[in-house]
Scaffold this active site. Structure first.
Site, short mmCIF file in Angstrom:
data_model
loop_
_atom_site.label_atom_id
_atom_site.label_comp_id
_atom_site.label_asym_id
_atom_site.label_seq_id
_atom_site.Cartn_x
_atom_site.Cartn_y
_atom_site.Cartn_z
N HIS A 73 0.80 -1.24 0.00
CA HIS A 73 0.00 0.00 0.00
C HIS A 73 0.82 1.28 0.00
O HIS A 73 0.27 2.37 -0.08
CB HIS A 73 -0.93 0.00 1.22
CG HIS A 73 -1.65 -1.29 1.40
ND1 HIS A 73 -1.23 -2.27 2.28
CD2 HIS A 73 -2.72 -1.79 0.75
CE1 HIS A 73 -2.04 -3.32 2.18
NE2 HIS A 73 -2.94 -3.06 1.27
N GLY A 77 -7.19 12.03 8.34
CA GLY A 77 -7.92 11.01 7.60
C GLY A 77 -7.90 11.26 6.09
O GLY A 77 -7.74 10.34 5.29
N ARG A 116 -6.24 16.76 2.92
CA ARG A 116 -5.81 17.51 4.10
C ARG A 116 -4.33 17.27 4.37
O ARG A 116 -3.62 18.16 4.83
CB ARG A 116 -6.67 17.15 5.32
CG ARG A 116 -6.61 18.25 6.36
CD ARG A 116 -7.59 18.03 7.49
NE ARG A 116 -8.94 17.95 7.04
CZ ARG A 116 -9.82 17.06 7.49
NH1 ARG A 116 -9.48 16.19 8.41
NH2 ARG A 116 -11.04 17.05 7.02
N ARG A 131 -3.11 4.41 -4.35
CA ARG A 131 -4.53 4.51 -4.00
C ARG A 131 -4.96 5.92 -3.60
O ARG A 131 -5.94 6.11 -2.87
CB ARG A 131 -4.91 3.56 -2.86
CG ARG A 131 -4.88 2.12 -3.30
CD ARG A 131 -5.18 1.17 -2.16
NE ARG A 131 -5.03 -0.18 -2.64
CZ ARG A 131 -6.05 -1.03 -2.80
NH1 ARG A 131 -7.26 -0.68 -2.50
NH2 ARG A 131 -5.83 -2.24 -3.25
N ARG A 186 -2.51 11.00 15.36
CA ARG A 186 -3.67 11.21 14.48
C ARG A 186 -4.18 12.63 14.68
O ARG A 186 -4.30 13.10 15.83
CB ARG A 186 -4.76 10.19 14.83
CG ARG A 186 -6.13 10.55 14.32
CD ARG A 186 -7.09 9.38 14.28
NE ARG A 186 -8.49 9.79 14.36
CZ ARG A 186 -9.16 10.42 13.39
NH1 ARG A 186 -8.58 10.77 12.26
NH2 ARG A 186 -10.43 10.76 13.56
N GLY A 233 -7.43 14.54 13.51
CA GLY A 233 -8.68 14.31 12.78
C GLY A 233 -9.85 15.06 13.37
O GLY A 233 -9.69 16.02 14.13
N SER A 234 -11.04 14.59 13.01
CA SER A 234 -12.25 15.25 13.50
C SER A 234 -13.05 14.26 14.35
O SER A 234 -12.81 13.06 14.32
CB SER A 234 -13.10 15.73 12.33
OG SER A 234 -13.54 14.63 11.58
N GLU A 256 -15.34 8.95 16.93
CA GLU A 256 -14.55 9.02 15.70
C GLU A 256 -14.29 7.58 15.27
O GLU A 256 -14.87 6.66 15.85
CB GLU A 256 -13.26 9.85 15.92
CG GLU A 256 -12.38 9.38 17.05
CD GLU A 256 -11.51 8.22 16.72
OE1 GLU A 256 -10.74 8.33 15.75
OE2 GLU A 256 -11.57 7.18 17.43
N MET A 257 -13.45 7.33 14.29
CA MET A 257 -13.43 6.00 13.68
C MET A 257 -12.04 5.37 13.46
O MET A 257 -11.94 4.35 12.79
CB MET A 257 -14.19 6.04 12.34
CG MET A 257 -15.61 6.56 12.49
SD MET A 257 -16.57 6.53 10.96
CE MET A 257 -16.87 4.78 10.79
N GLU A 258 -11.00 5.95 14.02
CA GLU A 258 -9.65 5.45 13.69
C GLU A 258 -8.73 5.18 14.87
O GLU A 258 -7.73 4.47 14.72
CB GLU A 258 -8.93 6.44 12.74
CG GLU A 258 -9.50 6.53 11.34
CD GLU A 258 -10.70 7.44 11.23
OE1 GLU A 258 -10.91 8.28 12.15
OE2 GLU A 258 -11.46 7.33 10.26
N SER A 312 -16.02 18.50 14.85
CA SER A 312 -16.59 18.94 13.56
C SER A 312 -18.11 18.95 13.60
O SER A 312 -18.75 19.57 12.76
CB SER A 312 -16.11 18.03 12.43
OG SER A 312 -16.54 16.70 12.67
N ASP A 313 -18.69 18.22 14.55
CA ASP A 313 -20.13 18.25 14.71
C ASP A 313 -20.48 17.84 16.13
O ASP A 313 -19.66 17.23 16.82
CB ASP A 313 -20.83 17.34 13.68
CG ASP A 313 -20.20 15.95 13.60
OD1 ASP A 313 -19.12 15.84 12.99
OD2 ASP A 313 -20.76 15.02 14.17
N ARG A 347 -14.35 23.73 8.41
CA ARG A 347 -13.58 22.63 9.00
C ARG A 347 -12.11 22.82 8.71
O ARG A 347 -11.26 22.68 9.57
CB ARG A 347 -13.99 21.28 8.39
CG ARG A 347 -15.17 20.69 9.03
CD ARG A 347 -15.44 19.32 8.48
NE ARG A 347 -16.85 19.03 8.76
CZ ARG A 347 -17.35 17.82 8.93
NH1 ARG A 347 -16.60 16.78 8.81
NH2 ARG A 347 -18.60 17.65 9.21
#
Ligand code: HPA
Length: 233
Positions: free
Chosen positions: A5, A21, A25, A44, A88, A90-91, A179-181, A203-204, A217
């Site tokens: 990758h 992410g 950015r 990718r 990381r 991120g948001s 968040e997701m990471e 961010s929200d 953002r």
């Protein structure tokens, strides 16, 4: 050297990596904040740049969205590129009414029901800590920059469109936001004995339903990036 990758040469990746992410950015951070940035990965579209910040070499490498994507890139960076530390940047979506848009959260622990750590190591822990040495540096950097930050836990989800029990996550697990990471990142750091932390911008807000526009953002992320870069020099 390359992985499935990442096409970068080993010497093209710094020992310290910031991971937003979004690939665009990563480009924006490199162009706005780094001296002599050069693109070191495009496989990718997962853009990565290496340059210097106040003389210190740093790589900004996009993680993509979610634990599986973060899991691949952070594992390969730690394990094959000998990266020492990943922050990381991120948001997050806030679970607390008083966590306003654009405020900055330094992640203490990541709580998740993800299987990532179990598949990686066989361990069943659902709460993983960020690195306390990095966190002290992050807090010092924030206070030198006069930017106030919150420190709290996050709920790291694999399902953006989930049915999370927010009051329970907030009151039982002390999750300030979602968040997701972070869970995959902290799992890899634990397995490979490396350092990882996360700085997130709200961010929200999932309680008040306040949201930032994508343009807002971008600007609000600058504070978080300044903190991250000042913490690593
Ligand atoms: N859910 C998950 N991840 C997020 C959110 C959210 O509401 N906001 C920013 N990252």
């Amino acid at each position: 050297m390359a992985t499935p990758h990442i096409s970068s040469k080993k010497e093209d990746i710094a020992k310290t990596v910031l991971m937003p992410g979004d690939p665009l950015r990563a480009k924006m951070i490199a162009e706005k904040f780094l001296e002599n940035p050069r693109c070191v990965n495009e496989v990718r579209g997962m853009l990565a740049y290496t340059g210097t910040y106040k003389g210190k070499e740093v790589t900004v490498f996009a993680s993509g969205m979610g634990n599986p994507s973060m899991g691949i890139y952070s594992y390969e960076l730690f394990n094959f590129y000998d990266v020492d530390e990943i922050i990381r940047v991120g948001s997050c979506g806030a679970f607390k009414e008083d966590l306003d848009l654009y405020e900055v959260l330094v992640v203490d622990k990541s709580y998740s029901v993800s299987n990532y750590l179990y598949e990686l190591t066989g361990e069943e822990d659902k709460v993983l800590s960020s690195n306390s040495i990095l966190n002290h540096k992050i807090e010092d950097a924030a206070s030198k920059l006069n930017i106030s930050v919150h420190q709290g836990n996050v709920f790291c989800t694999d399902v953006f469109y989930n049915q999370a029990d927010i009051p329970k996550l907030r009151d039982e697990y002390n999750c300030y936001a979602t968040e997701m990471e972070t869970f995959a990142l902290f799992s890899n750091a634990r397995k490979l004995n490396k350092k990882a932390s996360a700085i997130l911008t709200v961010s929200d807000n999932l309680i008040t339903h306040a949201e930032t526009s994508s343009e807002e953002r971008q600007n609000s992320f600058n504070k978080m990036i300044e903190i991250a870069l000042e913490s690593i020099i």
